[in-house]
Write an enzyme that holds these catalytic residues in place. Structure first.
Site: not given
Ligand SMILES: [Zn+2]
Length: 413
Positions: A188, A272, A325, A328, A344, A346, A353
């Site tokens: 990244d 990327e 994320c 999840c 997150c 979750c 990064d």
């Molecule tokens: Zn998550």
């Protein structure tokens, strides 16, 4: 298995005053021929919707030399002039294939002055390089040896903004095989930090980067204060060019080390695709430098992956690598730039990064698993402006892949 590749080796050289004058004259003629041919092609296209071929440009060049005002074109070696027309042809081919913007005129101040000599326009004898229209060989500083028994096939001479002279020799070289591995890594790109890897490792910009940037900003401020057309302004401009050149050199050195390491340690590298549009929106100096570094790193990864038989997968820029994320699969609405770590719903805690790098890797491996039958096209997802919106919607689908080729020529410009 070792591979045969074409490799450009670049060295500094110190021309005699005659050589410098001859080369400066040649650079000027190259620029003139390129611009004049570009002008004619543009006019033919807009006025008559007619495409001009390389052969027609070449014939036109012969005619220009016969006119009184352009007779001086005959005084320099004809090969660099022909090569300029070939470069223009290539620029148009890239434009028509939607790989690049419309060719631009070469500027005396902004463009890098260069001339390309093919085999018929130089002699190479026991490590001595003599260019057409010159009697003495170039005084080259061999900072590292040429590949064993190398015979250059093309020689490019250039002068940078800081007034330094370079010669780049394109040679056949043997690349030793890299150790076999099944490793894959996602990379990244960052602004303040150069990159984060899916392994959790962060690669910082080298320590001198910040000082270099400060020095550049200072030189640019000084340049801005000088009166246009003054000798002091000229001096300030050369100073800025020298700082730029120094930054570019040190950065290239560092990027070579990083890219070689990534390619040697991994069978698959996922990166990327950064958007040109994004770069233009944010004109900060730090951003400009990091974008330039990223472009350079990508091109190094491209040719080194080809050299070592590795795979480089480039993920579409619309893939929400940062906001997704990795645990999840929830995509967040926003994630401001200053948020370096987030939790997150979750419960997963992410480094911004490293999470992005892991998502890139997962997307890349998903593409890779599709097998050789699936190979999304390169052109459309790279520059197509009209398709940009569609691509937002099919984020992961818009992944493109670069297949290692047998032989590549690393960009020397
Ligand atoms: Zn998550």
């Amino acid at each position: 298995m070792a591979r045969q590749v074409k490799r450009a080796c670049k060295y500094r050289f110190y021309p005699t005053s005659e050589q410098a004058a001859e080369l400066s004259r040649t650079f000027g003629c190259v620029r003139l021929v390129y611009n004049k041919a570009l002008e004619e092609r543009t006019r033919a296209w807009y006025d008559e919707q007619r495409r001009i071929s390389y052969a027609q440009s070449s014939a036109a060049l012969t005619q220009w030399k016969k006119t009184a005002e352009l007779a001086f074109l005959s005084e320099v070696s004809c090969v660099p002039l022909q090569q300029a027309l070939r470069h223009l042809q290539m620029a148009f081919a890239n434009f028509f294939a939607k790989r690049a913007a419309y060719p631009r005129f070469k500027s005396r101040k902004r463009s890098r002055a260069s001339a390309e000599y093919t085999r018929s326009a130089f002699t190479w004898r026991e490590g001595c390089l003599t260019l057409a229209k010159m009697t003495a060989p170039l005084d080259i500083r061999w900072s590292r040896p040429l590949p064993q028994g190398a015979e250059p096939s093309t020689v490019t001479v250039s002068r940078d903004g800081a007034g330094r002279w370079f010669v780049s020799l394109l040679c056949q070289d043997t690349i030793p095989a890299a150790p076999a591995t099944e490793n894959a890594v996602g990379v990244d790109a960052g602004i303040t930090r150069l990159m984060a890897l899916s392994t959790g490792e962060k690669i910082a910009n080298p320590g001198h980067e910040r000082r270099d940037r400060a020095r550049l900003a200072k030189a640019q401020r000084e340049l801005a204060r000088k009166a246009p057309g003054s000798a002091n302004r000229d001096k300030a401009r050369r100073k800025v060019a020298r700082v730029h050149a120094r930054i570019a050199d040190r950065r290239r050195d560092f990027l070579h080390k990083v890219s070689t390491r990534l390619v040697r340690e991994n069978q698959t590298v996922v990166i990327e695709d950064l958007a040109v549009g994004n770069m233009l929106k944010n004109r900060s100096l730090a951003r400009a430098i990091s974008d330039a570094a990223w472009r350079e790193l990508r091109s190094m990864l491209e040719y080194k992956c080809a050299w070592y038989g590795r795979e480089l997968i480039v993920i579409d820029r619309w893939f929400p690598s940062t906001k997704l994320c990795g645990t999840c699969g929830t995509v967040r609405e926003t994630l401001p730039l200053d948020v370096r770590e987030w939790t997150c719903e979750c419960g997963a805690v992410h480094d911004r990064d490293v999470n992005a790098a892991r998502n890139l890797l997962a997307a890349g491996l998903a593409v890779s698993a599709c097998g050789d039958g699936v190979r999304p096209q390169r052109g459309s997802s790279r520059t197509g402006r009209s398709s940009a919106k569609q691509e937002t919607r099919r984020a992961t689908a818009g992944v493109l892949r670069l297949q290692a080729e047998e032989e590549v020529k690393p960009g020397t410009e």
